[in-house]
Design an enzyme around this catalytic site. Sequence first.
Site, PDB file in Angstrom:
ATOM      1  N   LEU A  87     -48.197 -39.160 -35.817  1.00  0.00           N
ATOM      2  CA  LEU A  87     -48.539 -40.532 -35.447  1.00  0.00           C
ATOM      3  C   LEU A  87     -47.622 -40.940 -34.304  1.00  0.00           C
ATOM      4  O   LEU A  87     -46.403 -41.007 -34.461  1.00  0.00           O
ATOM      5  CB  LEU A  87     -48.359 -41.465 -36.635  1.00  0.00           C
ATOM      6  CG  LEU A  87     -49.526 -41.530 -37.622  1.00  0.00           C
ATOM      7  CD1 LEU A  87     -49.099 -42.177 -38.925  1.00  0.00           C
ATOM      8  CD2 LEU A  87     -50.705 -42.295 -37.010  1.00  0.00           C
ATOM      9  N   GLY A 115     -42.269 -41.143 -37.156  1.00  0.00           N
ATOM     10  CA  GLY A 115     -40.939 -41.433 -36.622  1.00  0.00           C
ATOM     11  C   GLY A 115     -40.150 -42.399 -37.474  1.00  0.00           C
ATOM     12  O   GLY A 115     -39.190 -43.007 -36.987  1.00  0.00           O
ATOM     13  N   GLN A 126     -39.164 -50.277 -43.328  1.00  0.00           N
ATOM     14  CA  GLN A 126     -38.932 -48.852 -43.571  1.00  0.00           C
ATOM     15  C   GLN A 126     -37.858 -48.639 -44.633  1.00  0.00           C
ATOM     16  O   GLN A 126     -36.904 -47.892 -44.448  1.00  0.00           O
ATOM     17  CB  GLN A 126     -38.572 -48.137 -42.260  1.00  0.00           C
ATOM     18  CG  GLN A 126     -39.723 -48.086 -41.281  1.00  0.00           C
ATOM     19  CD  GLN A 126     -39.376 -47.382 -39.982  1.00  0.00           C
ATOM     20  OE1 GLN A 126     -38.368 -46.689 -39.870  1.00  0.00           O
ATOM     21  NE2 GLN A 126     -40.216 -47.569 -38.976  1.00  0.00           N
ATOM     22  N   CYS A 164     -57.303 -59.289  -5.894  1.00  0.00           N
ATOM     23  CA  CYS A 164     -57.225 -59.460  -4.445  1.00  0.00           C
ATOM     24  C   CYS A 164     -58.630 -59.190  -3.922  1.00  0.00           C
ATOM     25  O   CYS A 164     -59.571 -59.029  -4.702  1.00  0.00           O
ATOM     26  CB  CYS A 164     -56.190 -58.529  -3.822  1.00  0.00           C
ATOM     27  SG  CYS A 164     -56.561 -56.777  -4.015  1.00  0.00           S
TER      28      CYS A 164
END
Length: 496
Positions: free
Chosen positions: A182, A286, A295, A449
Amino acid sequence: MSATPNTHFIVRLAAEVASKSNRTRRRFHKRLVANLKDALSSSDTGSSVSDRWSRLFVTVPDAGAMSAARRVFGISSFSEVDAVVPADLETIVRAGHESYREAVTGRRYAVAARRTGRQSFSSQDIRVELGAALNPYGTVDLTTPEVTVSVEVRDDRAYLFAGRVEGPGGLPLGVQGRAVCLISGGFDSAVAAWLLLKRGVALDYVFCNLAGPAFERSVIQVTRVLADRWSYGDRPRMHVVDFGDAVRDLQDRVTPRYWQVVLKRLMYRAAGQVAGEIGADALVTGESLGQVSSQTLRNLRAIEAVAALPVLRPLVGFDKEEIIRIAKRIGTAALSARVREYCAILAGKPVTAAKVGAVDREEAPVDLALVDRAVAERRVLDVRSVQDADLNRDYLWTDVTSDGSRVIDCRPAHQDDGWRHPGSRRILPSEFPALAGKLQKTGRYVLFCDNGTQSAQLANLLQTVGYEAYALKGGTRALRHGSGPGSTRASTEEPR
């Protein structure tokens, strides 16, 4: 010494590779040779790799091609060979004297020798004789030499070299199967991926997109570093899953303090489906224990409850400073620093000690078919084939301004005829470098632009420093005549 038309290198295997049983070692060698050839072919052609069991011998037309070997897992170190001579003691000493007398002059030196095969002399003979030949020029120091002259004798050939370049070590990529990582583009997921690559695990990447093309572009840039620089021998794919509908449904049905935990569950479910389709053996994340409030150990247990495969968390015991140090080493830090945090969908305090049963109940009303559909409709990218031109073409442009977008008129002075789009802010191109770090990073910017050249350059600048910014397709004409599909009222809030 300067490179020759055919430059030779000796490559040493990582200790973990060399220590395996013969059967396993042969398999690892085969994969390492293939990965090294892929690395060399990425920067040069005409190279060759010879597997001599305890060493790899490489020949390249240009010594610069070997720089990629520093990123091939399974390599301990390598050295450029200065001379290749017959395995004769007198010839070795003469070649060593000619090659290294200048290098050792006025310096401390040592002679190292390694010999395999049947010769009439020993390794110690080489050390004594060559050391004596160089002694008039320098001082022998076996403890802290400034120069180490090395000789490797293999059967009928002797290879002379000085110095070595360190490799990354680890196991050859691919020898431990495949997993799904992931990836969010931040420091943590990129470093977690690299640590698994180093352990020989080939990776595909699942990116659950919560914030549109600019976010996707940022994550692809980070993933390209892992793919282009650290994944030799593999063609990693990035599975882009649009999580917009799933997140909106989650926010409608789940108690806010559980949003983060349930969101991670949905991501695990998506990654698990992809892993099942491609035959991967594990998920990689991670997550680092206690780094953020969501976590915690209990939360991770509650999240992992929906995973059908093992979840590998190589960063679980790392702190942020350690993670960033590795990110700098592997080349992802600067890009990750620009990636905005979109996964934190809750502004308040999330649950920190979630129980599996409680999270099951919170997730139950969520329509998991939305995740199934998002996975089925995902886009799959061959990351090593993505070019800079693809990122500029596919991720810088939009054809909608949409309610809430902050529209910036960045026409240069010679295009300005006095017309203004309602709600837009006029910023000259010359003002952007100073202003880029001062605009609000929340929200979406659309630049225009007349011809798209200026707006694309400035949108790229803003994306590079972490903004969600796009150039408007059709430019001034699309806004003036309403020809831009989906063009609607711009935000009247002044960008700050």
